[in-house]
Write a protein that holds these residues in place. Structure first.
Motif: not given
Length: 277
Positions: A199, A206-210, A222-225, A229
């Motif tokens: 990320y 971007t805001g999120n990534l898996i 999992i990356v959220l904001n 996560h």
């Protein structure tokens, strides 16, 4: 009655954020002047100059001399210094364990590998502690802290609640390594760290990534904001232990037919007639 401690805390937070902002721009551009920093951050020239002075005193920036002026006093160019600080990183997701000292650009300065493979339980914890302590002792630069990527479910305090691959249950990894090194320690799931690194390295954020990792184990980071996560029980992304084949083989976690037994690296290599290296 007004609580002036809140004003002080707010001021300190602002100073810290301004400092991080200046340091990030210097990191990204490599070489920069005070005027460029002020222009790109929106800070006043006085504030930008004060922060640059602090960072220079602490070794994060280096005076490279003046550059040609377009009018007025020639500006001074400052260079970001990657060797100003170091970070110790340990990867416990594969065997043998490996640790390294990285500079502020991520380049490896020194490395230490575990003395054996297949470590689990108390032996694995002792080896993780030893690697971190050896690197901390050998470091030729100030070390900010230790980051450890480990398989399993890990809580916010750096305790490994469960790791089937390492045979750990409620292992206080962060405090154990912290006691050995005297440094701050951050422990998280190895795939979560990998996702966060991916990320941070992207040009377009971007805001999120898996991120899905297929290795000895299988997991999702999992990356959220912009943050990892973990889920309510710190188990978000532990997809390797979802049952994929009810009649499959026994997993290291004790269940039958987990996804890791079907698509993990050992199974894939076995099907191909190869061995895990």
């Amino acid at each position: 009655m007004r609580d002036h401690s809140l004003d002080k805390a707010t001021l300190e937070d602002t100073r810290r954020q301004n400092r991080i902002l200046v340091l990030r721009i210097a990191y990204e551009q490599g070489e920069i002047t005070r005027a460029d920093i002020a222009r790109q951050t929106g800070l006043t020239r006085a504030t930008a100059s004060a922060i640059v002075g602090q960072l220079e005193d602490e070794g994060f920036l280096r005076d490279m001399g003046t550059v040609e002026s377009t009018g007025g006093k020639p500006p001074t160019l400052f260079e970001f210094v990657p060797s100003a600080r170091g970070v110790i990183a340990l990867d416990l997701s594969r065997q043998p364990f490996v640790g390294a000292i990285h500079d502020l650009r991520g380049d490896i300065i020194d490395r230490e590998t575990a003395s054996a493979s297949g470590l689990t339980g108390a032996a694995a914890l002792a080896e993780a502690r030893r690697i971190a302590a050896v690197l901390a002792e050998r470091a030729a630069m100030p070390i900010i802290g230790v980051g450890i990527g480990a398989p399993g479910i890990i809580d916010d305090g750096g305790c490994v609640r469960t790791s089937a691959n390492l045979d750990w249950t409620n292992v206080a990894l962060a405090s154990t390594v912290g006691d050995a090194t005297g440094l701050p320690v951050r422990v998280d799931n190895d795939t979560g760290f990998a996702a966060l690194a991916e990320y941070a390295s992207r040009d377009v954020v971007t805001g999120n990534l898996i991120l899905i990792e297929l290795a000895v184990g299988i997991g999702a980071g999992i990356v959220l904001n912009g943050a990892i996560h973990r889920g309510d029980a710190s188990a978000a992304g532990e997809i390797g232990h979802l049952v994929a084949d009810p009649g499959g083989g026994t997993c290291t976690c004790g269940n039958e037919g987990c996804l890791e037994t079907v698509a993990g690296l050992p199974r894939v290599l076995a099907e191909a007639g190869a061995e895990v290296v």
